[in-house]
Design a protein around this motif. Structure first.
Motif, PDB file in Angstrom:
ATOM      1  N   LYS A 141      64.915  78.402  52.041  1.00  0.00           N
ATOM      2  CA  LYS A 141      65.105  77.374  51.023  1.00  0.00           C
ATOM      3  C   LYS A 141      66.003  77.910  49.929  1.00  0.00           C
ATOM      4  O   LYS A 141      66.079  79.114  49.713  1.00  0.00           O
ATOM      5  N   TRP A 142      66.685  76.981  49.270  1.00  0.00           N
ATOM      6  CA  TRP A 142      67.688  77.315  48.275  1.00  0.00           C
ATOM      7  C   TRP A 142      67.405  76.527  47.005  1.00  0.00           C
ATOM      8  O   TRP A 142      66.851  75.443  47.065  1.00  0.00           O
ATOM      9  N   VAL A 143      67.801  77.060  45.858  1.00  0.00           N
ATOM     10  CA  VAL A 143      67.590  76.398  44.572  1.00  0.00           C
ATOM     11  C   VAL A 143      68.903  76.369  43.810  1.00  0.00           C
ATOM     12  O   VAL A 143      69.568  77.400  43.674  1.00  0.00           O
ATOM     13  N   VAL A 144      69.262  75.173  43.310  1.00  0.00           N
ATOM     14  CA  VAL A 144      70.427  74.999  42.448  1.00  0.00           C
ATOM     15  C   VAL A 144      69.923  74.574  41.082  1.00  0.00           C
ATOM     16  O   VAL A 144      69.159  73.616  40.959  1.00  0.00           O
ATOM     17  N   SER A 173      75.551  72.858  58.133  1.00  0.00           N
ATOM     18  CA  SER A 173      75.985  71.463  58.247  1.00  0.00           C
ATOM     19  C   SER A 173      74.862  70.470  58.014  1.00  0.00           C
ATOM     20  O   SER A 173      75.094  69.270  58.091  1.00  0.00           O
ATOM     21  N   SER A 174      73.666  70.942  57.759  1.00  0.00           N
ATOM     22  CA  SER A 174      72.551  70.015  57.531  1.00  0.00           C
ATOM     23  C   SER A 174      71.648  70.499  56.412  1.00  0.00           C
ATOM     24  O   SER A 174      70.448  70.641  56.588  1.00  0.00           O
ATOM     25  N   VAL A 175      72.244  70.759  55.265  1.00  0.00           N
ATOM     26  CA  VAL A 175      71.456  71.122  54.084  1.00  0.00           C
ATOM     27  C   VAL A 175      70.894  69.832  53.504  1.00  0.00           C
ATOM     28  O   VAL A 175      71.637  68.925  53.168  1.00  0.00           O
ATOM     29  N   TRP A 176      69.581  69.753  53.407  1.00  0.00           N
ATOM     30  CA  TRP A 176      68.934  68.532  52.920  1.00  0.00           C
ATOM     31  C   TRP A 176      68.376  68.779  51.529  1.00  0.00           C
ATOM     32  O   TRP A 176      67.380  69.474  51.367  1.00  0.00           O
ATOM     33  N   LEU A 204      56.857  71.551  39.653  1.00  0.00           N
ATOM     34  CA  LEU A 204      58.095  72.034  40.266  1.00  0.00           C
ATOM     35  C   LEU A 204      57.840  73.268  41.124  1.00  0.00           C
ATOM     36  O   LEU A 204      58.399  73.398  42.217  1.00  0.00           O
ATOM     37  N   GLN A 205      56.972  74.149  40.667  1.00  0.00           N
ATOM     38  CA  GLN A 205      56.637  75.333  41.462  1.00  0.00           C
ATOM     39  C   GLN A 205      55.923  74.948  42.757  1.00  0.00           C
ATOM     40  O   GLN A 205      56.189  75.522  43.811  1.00  0.00           O
ATOM     41  N   ARG A 206      55.045  73.967  42.693  1.00  0.00           N
ATOM     42  CA  ARG A 206      54.352  73.517  43.895  1.00  0.00           C
ATOM     43  C   ARG A 206      55.333  72.880  44.879  1.00  0.00           C
ATOM     44  O   ARG A 206      55.246  73.093  46.087  1.00  0.00           O
ATOM     45  N   ILE A 207      56.260  72.113  44.370  1.00  0.00           N
ATOM     46  CA  ILE A 207      57.291  71.524  45.229  1.00  0.00           C
ATOM     47  C   ILE A 207      58.079  72.629  45.923  1.00  0.00           C
ATOM     48  O   ILE A 207      58.336  72.566  47.127  1.00  0.00           O
ATOM     49  N   TYR A 208      58.456  73.652  45.183  1.00  0.00           N
ATOM     50  CA  TYR A 208      59.207  74.770  45.758  1.00  0.00           C
ATOM     51  C   TYR A 208      58.398  75.475  46.848  1.00  0.00           C
ATOM     52  O   TYR A 208      58.928  75.824  47.900  1.00  0.00           O
ATOM     53  N   ASP A 248      65.368  71.578  52.202  1.00  0.00           N
ATOM     54  CA  ASP A 248      65.575  73.017  52.118  1.00  0.00           C
ATOM     55  C   ASP A 248      66.465  73.410  50.939  1.00  0.00           C
ATOM     56  O   ASP A 248      66.778  74.573  50.780  1.00  0.00           O
ATOM     57  N   LEU A 249      66.881  72.435  50.130  1.00  0.00           N
ATOM     58  CA  LEU A 249      67.677  72.704  48.932  1.00  0.00           C
ATOM     59  C   LEU A 249      67.070  71.939  47.765  1.00  0.00           C
ATOM     60  O   LEU A 249      67.014  70.714  47.784  1.00  0.00           O
TER      61      LEU A 249
END
Length: 188
Positions: A96-99, A27-30, A85-89, A69-70
């Motif tokens: 953590k999740w990636v779309v 309920s709190s995916v940011w 982008l890799q550093r951000i991840y 976390d997303l």
């Protein structure tokens, strides 16, 4: 009206701690947007009042990776931008999740050039692929809901301390209709 009406005075409710933790995570995916092209406009539309991403607990767009976390990669990514982008991840919190949103982020799209990454899954563990060029907001919402279903079911797979990507491909949930008006060029 709510849960408090079901529990009488002095009553109590039992559950498992893991279910409460999963419910709160779901309920709190940011999300942290990484929008570089036209998919970013559809990402903005998803957060608008018409599609209302807030209904799913993902309305708090965070622009700091330590609070997100997303990661939503929307649009094309250049070779020079990939280390950023890799550093951000790497700075995002676990789990953590990636779309990967759109054709450009998933496969490079129509930009088959040396400077464009031909799919961010070569560098990041992508959990959900959202197809389209650009994908509609409903499809992105379906991708976020797919992650929420996995979180709720506690289906986080770990391999030697690292989580494996889910590799979910979202099917578009709409039919493309023909244009209502015929176009004629050069005929009067």
């Amino acid at each position: 009206m709510g849960l408090e009406n079901l529990i009488r005075d002095g009553g109590f409710m039992t559950t498992q701690l893991q279910r409460v933790v999963n419910w709160s995570r779901r309920s709190s995916v940011w999300p942290m947007p990484f929008a570089t092209a036209c998919c970013g406009i559809e990402l903005m539309a998803t957060a608008s009042s018409r599609y209302d991403l807030a209904r799913f607990g993902a309305e708090v767009m965070r622009f700091s990776p330590r609070q997100a976390d997303l990661l939503i990669v929307a649009g094309r990514v250049s070779i020079k931008m990939m280390p950023v982008l890799q550093r951000i991840y790497e700075q995002m919190t676990e789990p953590k999740w990636v779309v990967s949103m759109g054709a450009c982020a998933s496969t490079g799209g129509l930009f088959d050039a040396y400077a464009t990454v031909q799919g961010v899954d070569q560098f990041l563990p992508v959990d959900v692929y959202v197809p389209g060029c650009p994908p509609r907001p409903e499809t992105l919402i379906e991708g976020i809901m797919a992650i929420q279903r996995v979180i709720d079911a506690d289906g986080i797979r770990m391999d030697q301390g690292k989580r494996e990507p889910l590799n979910i491909v979202v099917e578009p949930n709409y039919d493309v209709k023909d244009q209502p008006v015929e176009l004629s060029v050069g005929n009067t």
